[in-house]
Scaffold this motif. Structure first.
Motif, mmCIF file in Angstrom:
data_model
loop_
_atom_site.group_PDB
_atom_site.id
_atom_site.type_symbol
_atom_site.label_atom_id
_atom_site.label_comp_id
_atom_site.label_asym_id
_atom_site.label_seq_id
_atom_site.Cartn_x
_atom_site.Cartn_y
_atom_site.Cartn_z
ATOM 1 N N ASP A 79 -19.134 4.632 17.647
ATOM 2 C CA ASP A 79 -17.820 4.136 17.223
ATOM 3 C C ASP A 79 -17.632 2.656 17.507
ATOM 4 N N PHE A 80 -18.561 2.053 18.220
ATOM 5 C CA PHE A 80 -18.412 0.630 18.539
ATOM 6 C C PHE A 80 -18.766 -0.162 17.284
ATOM 7 N N ALA A 81 -17.762 -0.841 16.761
ATOM 8 C CA ALA A 81 -17.850 -1.442 15.436
ATOM 9 C C ALA A 81 -16.605 -2.311 15.224
ATOM 10 N N VAL A 82 -16.487 -2.860 14.014
ATOM 11 C CA VAL A 82 -15.281 -3.595 13.635
ATOM 12 C C VAL A 82 -14.452 -2.707 12.716
ATOM 13 N N TYR A 83 -13.147 -2.724 12.929
ATOM 14 C CA TYR A 83 -12.226 -1.897 12.156
ATOM 15 C C TYR A 83 -11.248 -2.787 11.395
ATOM 16 N N TYR A 84 -11.068 -2.468 10.124
ATOM 17 C CA TYR A 84 -10.162 -3.219 9.262
ATOM 18 C C TYR A 84 -9.088 -2.289 8.703
ATOM 19 N N CYS A 85 -7.896 -2.834 8.567
ATOM 20 C CA CYS A 85 -6.867 -2.117 7.823
ATOM 21 C C CYS A 85 -6.748 -2.764 6.436
ATOM 22 N N GLN A 86 -6.219 -2.005 5.488
ATOM 23 C CA GLN A 86 -6.057 -2.463 4.101
ATOM 24 C C GLN A 86 -4.803 -1.825 3.529
ATOM 25 N N GLN A 87 -4.020 -2.611 2.796
ATOM 26 C CA GLN A 87 -2.817 -2.062 2.180
ATOM 27 C C GLN A 87 -2.986 -1.960 0.677
ATOM 28 N N ARG A 88 -2.298 -0.983 0.091
ATOM 29 C CA ARG A 88 -2.336 -0.813 -1.351
ATOM 30 C C ARG A 88 -0.924 -0.644 -1.922
ATOM 31 N N SER A 89 0.015 -1.435 -1.416
ATOM 32 C CA SER A 89 1.391 -1.271 -1.900
ATOM 33 C C SER A 89 1.657 -2.054 -3.173
ATOM 34 N N ASN A 90 0.709 -2.914 -3.551
ATOM 35 C CA ASN A 90 0.848 -3.615 -4.835
ATOM 36 C C ASN A 90 -0.535 -3.752 -5.446
ATOM 37 N N TRP A 91 -0.679 -4.534 -6.479
ATOM 38 C CA TRP A 91 -1.973 -4.556 -7.152
ATOM 39 C C TRP A 91 -2.938 -5.571 -6.575
ATOM 40 N N VAL A 92 -2.532 -6.263 -5.520
ATOM 41 C CA VAL A 92 -3.440 -7.182 -4.832
ATOM 42 C C VAL A 92 -3.827 -6.554 -3.506
ATOM 43 N N GLY A 93 -5.061 -6.165 -3.392
ATOM 44 C CA GLY A 93 -5.508 -5.554 -2.153
ATOM 45 C C GLY A 93 -5.692 -6.585 -1.068
ATOM 46 N N THR A 94 -5.162 -6.315 0.110
ATOM 47 C CA THR A 94 -5.361 -7.232 1.222
ATOM 48 C C THR A 94 -5.812 -6.459 2.451
ATOM 49 N N PHE A 95 -6.637 -7.118 3.238
ATOM 50 C CA PHE A 95 -7.192 -6.564 4.462
ATOM 51 C C PHE A 95 -6.678 -7.345 5.672
ATOM 52 N N GLY A 96 -6.664 -6.666 6.805
ATOM 53 C CA GLY A 96 -6.445 -7.364 8.061
ATOM 54 C C GLY A 96 -7.705 -8.119 8.452
ATOM 55 N N GLN A 97 -7.603 -8.887 9.516
ATOM 56 C CA GLN A 97 -8.728 -9.730 9.919
ATOM 57 C C GLN A 97 -9.734 -8.985 10.790
ATOM 58 N N GLY A 98 -9.395 -7.770 11.178
ATOM 59 C CA GLY A 98 -10.349 -6.936 11.901
ATOM 60 C C GLY A 98 -10.125 -6.885 13.405
ATOM 61 N N THR A 129 -0.763 0.765 -11.299
ATOM 62 C CA THR A 129 0.036 -0.411 -10.930
ATOM 63 C C THR A 129 -0.246 -0.937 -9.536
ATOM 64 N N ILE A 130 -0.984 -0.166 -8.762
ATOM 65 C CA ILE A 130 -1.324 -0.643 -7.423
ATOM 66 C C ILE A 130 -2.805 -0.406 -7.154
ATOM 67 N N VAL A 131 -3.401 -1.305 -6.428
ATOM 68 C CA VAL A 131 -4.821 -1.199 -6.132
ATOM 69 C C VAL A 131 -5.072 0.042 -5.286
ATOM 70 N N GLY A 132 -6.280 0.561 -5.365
ATOM 71 C CA GLY A 132 -6.584 1.760 -4.597
ATOM 72 C C GLY A 132 -7.192 1.439 -3.245
ATOM 73 N N TYR A 133 -7.623 2.477 -2.581
ATOM 74 C CA TYR A 133 -8.475 2.315 -1.419
ATOM 75 C C TYR A 133 -9.906 2.277 -1.951
ATOM 76 N N PHE A 134 -10.861 2.086 -1.060
ATOM 77 C CA PHE A 134 -12.252 1.926 -1.507
ATOM 78 C C PHE A 134 -13.120 2.970 -0.816
ATOM 79 N N ASP A 135 -13.548 3.975 -1.609
ATOM 80 C CA ASP A 135 -14.256 5.094 -0.989
ATOM 81 C C ASP A 135 -15.775 5.025 -1.133
ATOM 82 N N TYR A 136 -16.268 4.343 -2.128
ATOM 83 C CA TYR A 136 -17.704 4.142 -2.268
ATOM 84 C C TYR A 136 -17.974 2.652 -2.403
#
Lengths: 107, 125
Positions: A82-101, B107-114
């Motif tokens: 489990d020792f690794a880097v973890y990222y969060c990602q949101q999908r509330s709009n059409w631009v996907g964004t990630f946290g910095q880890g 209308t919203i981007v997905g998560y990424f499974d593969y």
């Protein structure tokens, strides 16, 4: 653009310990949040989606919670893998964004 | 088991166009959204954009003026072109499939499974 801020940047823990990682959004993303694990030289792996649902094949020691702007990934008892880097990602709009880890390292 | 594989030049000169292709195997490319994501060495992940199998696209506003994506369903492939590259575009580039969970990805981007394994593209003369 929705900004995701993860904390802490680094978490130093021992195997068997509990890990608690945080992800905060600059505005509400409802429950549209995922967590990924990335090991060196590998692509990220989807762990949690919609804030609290484990992806296929993900062990039960991984759990997610939260809604709105504050989210948590918990690893109940750290395994060596489990020792690794973890990222969060949101999908509330059409631009996907990630946290910095957040890096989870062996203490 | 769905597998993705990126291919393309590993070295691109400044001001030129970066071109990558992602080949999907083990499943059909149809009826999914497909994304490109990049990661500079030692840094976080940046979503570049996505394409549906109809050819419909969405691009990250920060890169929109330089990005073009296309899809070839007959070959189960989709592609990325990034123009006018600089050293700041040096990164590992991943292709990924979107997973839409309980809400449509229309209308919203997905998560990424593969994900593909990633390919390093270096911009240098």
């Amino acid at each position: 653009e929705i900004v995701l801020t993860q904390s802490p940047a680094t978490l130093s823990l021992s195997p068997g310990e509990r890990a608690t990682l945080s992800c905060r959004a600059s505005q509400s993303v409802s429950s549209y949040l995922a967590w990924y694990q990335q090991k060196p030289g590998q692509a990220p792996r989807l762990l949690i989606y919609d804030a609290s649902n484990r992806a296929t094949g993900i062990p039960a020691r991984f759990s997610g919670s939260g809604s709105g702007t504050d989210f948590t990934l918990t690893i109940s008892s750290l395994e060596p893998e489990d020792f690794a880097v973890y990222y969060c990602q949101q999908r509330s709009n059409w631009v996907g964004t990630f946290g910095q880890g957040t890096k989870v390292e062996i203490k | 088991q769905v597998q993705l594989q990126e291919s393309g030049p590993g070295l691109v000169k400044p001001s030129e166009t970066l071109s990558l292709t992602c080949t999907v195997s083990g499943g059909s490319i149809s009826s999914y959204y497909w994304s490109w994501i990049r990661q500079p060495a030692g840094k976080g992940l940046e979503w570049i954009g996505r394409i549906y199998t109809s050819g419909s696209t969405n691009y990250n506003p920060s890169l929109k003026s330089r990005v073009t994506m296309s899809v070839d369903t007959s070959k189960n492939q989709f592609s990325l072109k990034l123009s006018s590259v600089t050293a700041a575009d040096t990164a590992v580039y991943y292709c990924a499939r979107e997973y839409c969970s309980s809400t449509s990805c229309y209308t919203i981007v997905g998560y990424f499974d593969y994900w593909g394994q990633g390919t390093l593209v270096t911009v240098s003369s």
